[in-house]
Design a protein around this motif. Structure first.
Motif, PDB file in Angstrom:
ATOM      1  N   ALA A  25      -6.312   8.224  10.632  1.00 37.17           N
ATOM      2  CA  ALA A  25      -6.051   7.305   9.514  1.00 37.17           C
ATOM      3  C   ALA A  25      -5.158   6.157   9.971  1.00 37.17           C
ATOM      4  O   ALA A  25      -5.391   5.000   9.618  1.00 37.17           O
ATOM      5  CB  ALA A  25      -5.405   8.058   8.354  1.00 37.17           C
ATOM      6  N   TRP A  26      -4.125   6.471  10.766  1.00 33.91           N
ATOM      7  CA  TRP A  26      -3.256   5.400  11.278  1.00 33.91           C
ATOM      8  C   TRP A  26      -4.039   4.439  12.165  1.00 33.91           C
ATOM      9  O   TRP A  26      -3.830   3.226  12.127  1.00 33.91           O
ATOM     10  CB  TRP A  26      -2.086   5.984  12.074  1.00 33.91           C
ATOM     11  CG  TRP A  26      -0.925   6.418  11.244  1.00 33.91           C
ATOM     12  CD1 TRP A  26      -0.427   7.676  11.141  1.00 33.91           C
ATOM     13  CD2 TRP A  26      -0.097   5.598  10.404  1.00 33.91           C
ATOM     14  NE1 TRP A  26       0.643   7.687  10.281  1.00 33.91           N
ATOM     15  CE2 TRP A  26       0.873   6.435   9.826  1.00 33.91           C
ATOM     16  CE3 TRP A  26      -0.088   4.253  10.081  1.00 33.91           C
ATOM     17  CZ2 TRP A  26       1.843   5.958   8.941  1.00 33.91           C
ATOM     18  CZ3 TRP A  26       0.874   3.783   9.200  1.00 33.91           C
ATOM     19  CH2 TRP A  26       1.825   4.626   8.650  1.00 33.91           C
TER      20      TRP A  26
ATOM     21  N   ALA B 100      -9.181   4.272   6.352  1.00 30.37           N
ATOM     22  CA  ALA B 100      -7.851   4.885   6.382  1.00 30.37           C
ATOM     23  C   ALA B 100      -7.571   5.636   5.081  1.00 30.37           C
ATOM     24  O   ALA B 100      -7.041   6.750   5.102  1.00 30.37           O
ATOM     25  CB  ALA B 100      -6.789   3.823   6.628  1.00 30.37           C
ATOM     26  N   GLU B 101      -7.932   5.045   3.952  1.00 31.13           N
ATOM     27  CA  GLU B 101      -7.740   5.706   2.659  1.00 31.13           C
ATOM     28  C   GLU B 101      -8.589   6.968   2.564  1.00 31.13           C
ATOM     29  O   GLU B 101      -8.131   8.000   2.058  1.00 31.13           O
ATOM     30  CB  GLU B 101      -8.098   4.755   1.512  1.00 31.13           C
ATOM     31  CG  GLU B 101      -7.170   3.572   1.364  1.00 31.13           C
ATOM     32  CD  GLU B 101      -5.886   3.903   0.624  1.00 31.13           C
ATOM     33  OE1 GLU B 101      -5.754   5.016   0.081  1.00 31.13           O
ATOM     34  OE2 GLU B 101      -5.006   3.030   0.602  1.00 31.13           O
TER      35      GLU B 101
ATOM     36  N   LEU C  97      -0.374   3.891   1.366  1.00 32.74           N
ATOM     37  CA  LEU C  97      -0.954   4.659   2.467  1.00 32.74           C
ATOM     38  C   LEU C  97       0.089   5.112   3.495  1.00 32.74           C
ATOM     39  O   LEU C  97       0.099   6.291   3.857  1.00 32.74           O
ATOM     40  CB  LEU C  97      -2.079   3.877   3.137  1.00 32.74           C
ATOM     41  CG  LEU C  97      -2.810   4.621   4.246  1.00 32.74           C
ATOM     42  CD1 LEU C  97      -3.556   5.818   3.681  1.00 32.74           C
ATOM     43  CD2 LEU C  97      -3.772   3.699   4.952  1.00 32.74           C
ATOM     44  N   PRO C  98       0.969   4.254   3.979  1.00 35.54           N
ATOM     45  CA  PRO C  98       1.942   4.734   4.975  1.00 35.54           C
ATOM     46  C   PRO C  98       2.812   5.885   4.459  1.00 35.54           C
ATOM     47  O   PRO C  98       3.025   6.867   5.181  1.00 35.54           O
ATOM     48  CB  PRO C  98       2.795   3.499   5.272  1.00 35.54           C
ATOM     49  CG  PRO C  98       1.894   2.349   4.978  1.00 35.54           C
ATOM     50  CD  PRO C  98       1.065   2.803   3.807  1.00 35.54           C
TER      51      PRO C  98
ATOM     52  N   SER D  42       0.829  -1.191   0.000  1.00 29.05           N
ATOM     53  CA  SER D  42       0.000   0.000   0.000  1.00 29.05           C
ATOM     54  C   SER D  42       0.870   1.249   0.000  1.00 29.05           C
ATOM     55  O   SER D  42       1.949   1.274   0.561  1.00 29.05           O
ATOM     56  CB  SER D  42      -0.890  -0.001   1.236  1.00 29.05           C
ATOM     57  OG  SER D  42      -1.623   1.196   1.291  1.00 29.05           O
TER      58      SER D  42
ATOM     59  N   GLY E 231      -7.355  -2.412  10.691  1.00 31.57           N
ATOM     60  CA  GLY E 231      -7.594  -3.187   9.477  1.00 31.57           C
ATOM     61  C   GLY E 231      -8.664  -2.596   8.582  1.00 31.57           C
ATOM     62  O   GLY E 231      -9.081  -3.211   7.609  1.00 31.57           O
ATOM     63  N   ASP E 232      -9.115  -1.378   8.895  1.00 34.19           N
ATOM     64  CA  ASP E 232     -10.143  -0.718   8.102  1.00 34.19           C
ATOM     65  C   ASP E 232      -9.469   0.133   7.029  1.00 34.19           C
ATOM     66  O   ASP E 232      -9.326   1.344   7.156  1.00 34.19           O
ATOM     67  CB  ASP E 232     -11.019   0.145   9.007  1.00 34.19           C
ATOM     68  CG  ASP E 232     -12.254   0.671   8.309  1.00 34.19           C
ATOM     69  OD1 ASP E 232     -12.370   0.490   7.071  1.00 34.19           O
ATOM     70  OD2 ASP E 232     -13.105   1.259   8.992  1.00 34.19           O
ATOM     71  N   ARG E 233      -9.048  -0.528   5.982  1.00 36.71           N
ATOM     72  CA  ARG E 233      -8.278   0.147   4.934  1.00 36.71           C
ATOM     73  C   ARG E 233      -9.103   1.215   4.223  1.00 36.71           C
ATOM     74  O   ARG E 233      -8.590   2.290   3.901  1.00 36.71           O
ATOM     75  CB  ARG E 233      -7.771  -0.887   3.935  1.00 36.71           C
ATOM     76  CG  ARG E 233      -6.934  -0.289   2.859  1.00 36.71           C
ATOM     77  CD  ARG E 233      -6.416  -1.329   1.928  1.00 36.71           C
ATOM     78  NE  ARG E 233      -5.629  -0.696   0.891  1.00 36.71           N
ATOM     79  CZ  ARG E 233      -4.706  -1.301   0.217  1.00 36.71           C
ATOM     80  NH1 ARG E 233      -4.441  -2.554   0.464  1.00 36.71           N
ATOM     81  NH2 ARG E 233      -4.037  -0.675  -0.711  1.00 36.71           N
TER      82      ARG E 233
ATOM     83  N   TRP F 107      -6.097   2.218   9.961  1.00 35.63           N
ATOM     84  CA  TRP F 107      -5.183   1.266   9.321  1.00 35.63           C
ATOM     85  C   TRP F 107      -4.832   0.152  10.303  1.00 35.63           C
ATOM     86  O   TRP F 107      -4.808  -1.026   9.954  1.00 35.63           O
ATOM     87  CB  TRP F 107      -3.941   2.022   8.861  1.00 35.63           C
ATOM     88  CG  TRP F 107      -2.874   1.182   8.250  1.00 35.63           C
ATOM     89  CD1 TRP F 107      -1.770   0.693   8.873  1.00 35.63           C
ATOM     90  CD2 TRP F 107      -2.782   0.722   6.903  1.00 35.63           C
ATOM     91  NE1 TRP F 107      -1.004  -0.027   7.989  1.00 35.63           N
ATOM     92  CE2 TRP F 107      -1.598  -0.019   6.780  1.00 35.63           C
ATOM     93  CE3 TRP F 107      -3.600   0.894   5.798  1.00 35.63           C
ATOM     94  CZ2 TRP F 107      -1.213  -0.601   5.592  1.00 35.63           C
ATOM     95  CZ3 TRP F 107      -3.203   0.310   4.615  1.00 35.63           C
ATOM     96  CH2 TRP F 107      -2.028  -0.430   4.517  1.00 35.63           C
TER      97      TRP F 107
END
Length: 98
Positions: A69-70, A81-82, A40-41, A38, A76-78, A73
């Motif tokens: 968002a972290w 988070a996105e 995302l990080p 991802s 596990g709720d991507r 993440w």
């Protein structure tokens, strides 16, 4: 020799079966199997770094979104988070515009 090749073939098939099972389980958990990882990080880290140049109150707003968002993440709720990362990026653009 024939027995050895037969055993080797069975071990190879077993290894493929295990790899397929792991691949399927990762897919059920929501991992993107066709993308190496991802972004995302790195997006969240860049967002946090860019917020350092803002005034205290504005920087704090961005950091709260990044933290949320972290946390999403980590749960596990991507998708959440996105969405929060996109919100933070939009907020940063809004705060930076004159």
């Amino acid at each position: 020799m024939e027995k050895f090749l037969e055993t080797l073939l069975l071990l190879g098939l077993l290894a493929l079966l295990v790899l397929g099972g792991v691949w399927l389980l990762r897919g059920l958990r929501g991992a993107n199997l066709f993308q190496g990882g991802s972004t995302l990080p790195s997006r969240l880290e860049a967002l946090r770094r860019q917020a350092q140049g803002l005034e205290e109150g504005q920087r704090q707003r961005i950091e709260e979104v990044v933290l949320a968002a972290w946390e999403a993440w980590g749960r596990g709720d991507r998708a959440q988070a996105e969405a929060l990362a996109a919100k933070g990026e939009a907020l940063l653009e809004l705060l930076k515009s004159p």
